[in-house]
Design a protein around this motif. Structure first.
Motif, PDB file in Angstrom:
ATOM      1  N   ARG A  75       0.712  -1.062   0.087  1.00  0.00           N
ATOM      2  CA  ARG A  75      -0.021   0.160   0.084  1.00  0.00           C
ATOM      3  C   ARG A  75       0.617   1.300  -0.050  1.00  0.00           C
ATOM      4  O   ARG A  75       0.602   2.254  -0.536  1.00  0.00           O
ATOM      5  N   GLU A  76       1.926   1.230   0.608  1.00  0.00           N
ATOM      6  CA  GLU A  76       2.797   2.445   0.988  1.00  0.00           C
ATOM      7  C   GLU A  76       3.970   2.669   0.037  1.00  0.00           C
ATOM      8  O   GLU A  76       4.164   3.658  -0.368  1.00  0.00           O
ATOM      9  N   LEU A  77       4.521   1.395  -0.521  1.00  0.00           N
ATOM     10  CA  LEU A  77       5.692   1.617  -1.248  1.00  0.00           C
ATOM     11  C   LEU A  77       5.492   1.050  -2.849  1.00  0.00           C
ATOM     12  O   LEU A  77       6.103   1.657  -3.469  1.00  0.00           O
ATOM     13  N   GLY A  78       4.347  -0.001  -2.851  1.00  0.00           N
ATOM     14  CA  GLY A  78       4.142  -0.374  -4.109  1.00  0.00           C
ATOM     15  C   GLY A  78       4.385  -1.758  -4.179  1.00  0.00           C
ATOM     16  O   GLY A  78       4.582  -2.276  -3.265  1.00  0.00           O
ATOM     17  N   PRO A  79       4.346  -2.505  -5.408  1.00  0.00           N
ATOM     18  CA  PRO A  79       4.395  -3.616  -5.643  1.00  0.00           C
ATOM     19  C   PRO A  79       5.665  -4.476  -5.097  1.00  0.00           C
ATOM     20  O   PRO A  79       6.851  -3.945  -5.490  1.00  0.00           O
ATOM     21  N   ILE A  80       5.520  -5.458  -4.343  1.00  0.00           N
ATOM     22  CA  ILE A  80       6.761  -6.011  -3.864  1.00  0.00           C
ATOM     23  C   ILE A  80       7.480  -6.940  -4.722  1.00  0.00           C
ATOM     24  O   ILE A  80       6.969  -7.833  -5.526  1.00  0.00           O
ATOM     25  N   ARG A  81       8.681  -6.522  -5.145  1.00  0.00           N
ATOM     26  CA  ARG A  81       9.279  -7.256  -6.374  1.00  0.00           C
ATOM     27  C   ARG A  81      10.410  -8.368  -5.764  1.00  0.00           C
ATOM     28  O   ARG A  81      10.683  -9.380  -6.187  1.00  0.00           O
ATOM     29  N   ALA A  82      10.959  -8.171  -4.696  1.00  0.00           N
ATOM     30  CA  ALA A  82      11.927  -9.062  -3.924  1.00  0.00           C
ATOM     31  C   ALA A  82      11.627  -9.085  -2.298  1.00  0.00           C
ATOM     32  O   ALA A  82      11.242  -8.314  -1.585  1.00  0.00           O
ATOM     33  N   TRP A  83      11.650 -10.273  -1.780  1.00  0.00           N
ATOM     34  CA  TRP A  83      11.323 -10.596  -0.391  1.00  0.00           C
ATOM     35  C   TRP A  83      12.523 -11.461  -0.053  1.00  0.00           C
ATOM     36  O   TRP A  83      12.788 -12.516  -0.538  1.00  0.00           O
ATOM     37  N   ILE A  84      13.466 -10.803   1.126  1.00  0.00           N
ATOM     38  CA  ILE A  84      14.448 -11.833   1.697  1.00  0.00           C
ATOM     39  C   ILE A  84      14.128 -11.930   2.913  1.00  0.00           C
ATOM     40  O   ILE A  84      14.111 -11.210   4.015  1.00  0.00           O
ATOM     41  N   ASN A  85      14.044 -13.555   3.412  1.00  0.00           N
ATOM     42  CA  ASN A  85      13.804 -13.965   4.578  1.00  0.00           C
ATOM     43  C   ASN A  85      15.242 -13.962   5.273  1.00  0.00           C
ATOM     44  O   ASN A  85      15.838 -15.114   5.132  1.00  0.00           O
ATOM     45  N   ASN A  86      15.428 -13.243   6.147  1.00  0.00           N
ATOM     46  CA  ASN A  86      16.854 -13.273   6.824  1.00  0.00           C
ATOM     47  C   ASN A  86      16.796 -13.370   8.417  1.00  0.00           C
ATOM     48  O   ASN A  86      17.919 -13.806   8.774  1.00  0.00           O
ATOM     49  N   ALA A  87      15.589 -13.062   9.003  1.00  0.00           N
ATOM     50  CA  ALA A  87      15.478 -13.338  10.350  1.00  0.00           C
ATOM     51  C   ALA A  87      15.777 -14.719  10.999  1.00  0.00           C
ATOM     52  O   ALA A  87      15.656 -15.684  10.141  1.00  0.00           O
ATOM     53  N   MET A  88      16.633 -14.817  12.173  1.00  0.00           N
ATOM     54  CA  MET A  88      16.941 -15.892  12.879  1.00  0.00           C
ATOM     55  C   MET A  88      17.341 -15.772  14.322  1.00  0.00           C
ATOM     56  O   MET A  88      17.467 -14.710  14.725  1.00  0.00           O
ATOM     57  N   SER A  89      17.314 -16.998  14.992  1.00  0.00           N
ATOM     58  CA  SER A  89      17.807 -16.904  16.190  1.00  0.00           C
ATOM     59  C   SER A  89      18.506 -18.326  16.481  1.00  0.00           C
ATOM     60  O   SER A  89      18.113 -19.168  15.742  1.00  0.00           O
ATOM     61  N   THR A  90      19.200 -18.476  17.603  1.00  0.00           N
ATOM     62  CA  THR A  90      19.721 -19.791  17.818  1.00  0.00           C
ATOM     63  C   THR A  90      19.920 -20.079  19.281  1.00  0.00           C
ATOM     64  O   THR A  90      19.860 -19.004  20.026  1.00  0.00           O
ATOM     65  N   VAL A  91      20.266 -21.210  19.788  1.00  0.00           N
ATOM     66  CA  VAL A  91      20.698 -21.355  21.177  1.00  0.00           C
ATOM     67  C   VAL A  91      22.235 -22.093  21.002  1.00  0.00           C
ATOM     68  O   VAL A  91      21.938 -23.350  20.391  1.00  0.00           O
ATOM     69  N   VAL A  92      23.115 -21.653  21.730  1.00  0.00           N
ATOM     70  CA  VAL A  92      24.443 -22.295  21.802  1.00  0.00           C
ATOM     71  C   VAL A  92      24.436 -23.332  22.917  1.00  0.00           C
ATOM     72  O   VAL A  92      24.753 -22.641  23.916  1.00  0.00           O
TER      73      VAL A  92
END
Length: 336
Positions: A75-92
Motif C-alpha cells: 500500500r505504501e511503497l508499491g508492488p513487492i519485487r523481492a522478499w529476503i527472509n533473513n531473520a533467525m535466532s539460535t541457542v548455543v
C-alpha cells in the motif's frame, strides 16, 4: 515503477547490509524487525540513498503480523519485487540441555518466519506472475554442527519447504523465483546476543566473512535468479563433504565443538531468543581483524551444473575413446 525489496531481520548484520545494498542500487526498501530503536536508526540511514523506506516493527514468527506488514508495504511503497527472509535466532548449547520452549522458539524464528514471509510475498507476487524470494540459510543447513541442533534443524527445514514450493510453482506455471543462499561464518553482531548455555561466549570459527559479501550474493540471486548460492569457500566445502563423504563430515563437524566457543569462561546469556537485545549494533560484529573482505567469493547452482555437465561430458568422451580402442583388432594394435 519503483522496485520494492523487503528484508526481514533488516536492522543488523546481514539484513542491514542487504538493505543498504538494495537501497544504494535504486530499490525502495522495507525492513521488518522487532526493536523499534534499531528500526528508526535503519530507516534514517537508508533514507540517505534517496529512495522510499519503510520500517515495520513485527515478530516474524507471527503469521498475521507478517501478512499485515506485506499489505502495508504494498500500500505504501508499491508492488513487492523481492522478499529476503533473513531473520533467525539460535541457542548455543548441547542438544539435551535445550528446553522444549527453546526448540519451539528457534523453529518459529528461523524456519516458520521463512514460511510466513514466503507465503505473504507469494500472495502478492502470484497475481502479477513475477518476483524473487530469497531464503538466507547457512552451511549448517547442509552439514549440521554440534551445539546448534535447533538452528541446524530449522535451516534444513527451510530447504525442504523451498524445494517443495518450487516444484508447485513450476507445476502451476508461476514465474516467481525461489533461491536459497547458504552462508559461512559471518562477522555480524549475532554472536554477541545468541542465547548460550556452555559457560563460554559464542565464537565465529575461521574463515569469517564480511556481511557485505552475503548482501552481494543475495542481490545476485534476485537480479540473476539461481536455485542455490554458496557464499565463502567453507560453505562450498561443507556441501561437497556432506555429498561425497558424510561419515568424514560427521567427524570433522565433531571437531567444530571447541571452535564455536570462546577460550575464556563467560556467564551464559539469555540473548535475543524471546525479546530483542536493546541498543545500536550495526552491520559488523567483533571479528573484524579476522574478517575476509572479499565481495565476490560466492558460487551458484548454475556454475555447479555447468561443472557437472562438463565432467560428465569428459567422462563420456573418455569411455567412448576406450570403447573405440577396444574395437580395434588386436593384430592392428600389435602392428603399431
Amino acid at each position: 515503477m519503483a522496485r520494492v525489496a523487503v528484508v526481514t531481520g533488516g536492522t543488523a548484520g546481514i539484513g542491514l547490509a542487504t538493505a543498504h545494498l538494495m537501497a544504494s542500487r535504486g530499490w525502495s526498501v522495507a525492513v521488518i524487525a522487532r526493536d523499534q530503536g534499531r528500526l528508526d536508526a535503519a530507516a534514517e540511514a537508508l533514507s540517505a540513498y534517496g529512495r522510499p523506506v519503510l520500517a515495520i516493527s513485527a515478530d516474524v514468527s507471527d503469521a498475521g503480523a507478517v501478512d499485515a506488514a506485506a499489505e502495508r508495504i504494498e500500500r505504501e511503497l508499491g508492488p513487492i519485487r523481492a522478499w529476503i527472509n533473513n531473520a533467525m535466532s539460535t541457542v548455543v548449547s548441547p542438544a539435551d540441555r535445550i528446553t522444549p520452549e527453546e526448540y519451539r522458539r528457534v523453529t518459529e524464528t528461523t524456519y516458520l518466519s521463512h514460511v510466513f514471509g514466503t507465503l505473504a510475498a507469494l500472495r502478492h507476487m502470484r497475481t502479477r506472475n513475477r518476483g524473487a524470494i530469497v531464503q538466507v540459510s547457512s552451511g549448517l543447513g547442509i552439514r549440521a554442527a554440534p551445539l546448534q541442533a535447533p538452528y541446524c534443524a530449522a535451516k534444513f527445514a527451510v530447504s525442504g519447504f523451498t524445494d517443495s514450493l518450487r516444484a508447485e510453482l513450476i507445476h502451476d506455471g508461476v514465474d516467481v523465483t525461489l533461491s536459497v543462499v547458504y552462508l559461512p561464518a559471518v562477522n555480524t553482531p549475532q554472536f554477541n546476543w545468541a542465547r548460550t548455555r556452555t559457560g563460554h561466549g559464542q565464537n565465529a570459527p575461521d574463515p569469517v566473512f564480511d556481511p557485505r559479501l552475503c548482501a552481494e550474493a543475495i542481490h545476485h540471486a534476485i537480479e540473476h535468479p539461481r536455485r542455490e548460492v554458496w557464499v565463502g569457500r567453507s560453505s562450498l566445502l561443507m556441501a561437497a563433504a556432506q555429498a561425497v563423504a558424510p561419515g568424514f563430515a560427521d567427524r570433522k563437524a565433531a571437531e567444530a565443538w571447541e571452535s564455536q566457543l570462546e577460550d575464556e569462561p563467560a556467564p551464559d546469556r539469555a540473548g535475543n531468543l524471546f525479546e530483542p537485545v536493546p541498543g545500536a549494533v550495526g552491520i559488523d560484529g567483533r571479528f573484524g581483524e579476522r574478517t575476509k573482505h572479499t565481495r565476490s567469493e560466492f558460487w551458484t547452482s548454475r556454475e555447479r551444473d555447468l561443472l557437472v555437465l562438463g565432467l560428465t561430458g569428459a567422462a563420456i568422451l573418455g569411455l567412448s575413446g576406450l570403447a573405440a580402442i577396444a574395437r580395434v583388432p588386436r593384430r592392428l594394435i600389435a602392428r603399431r
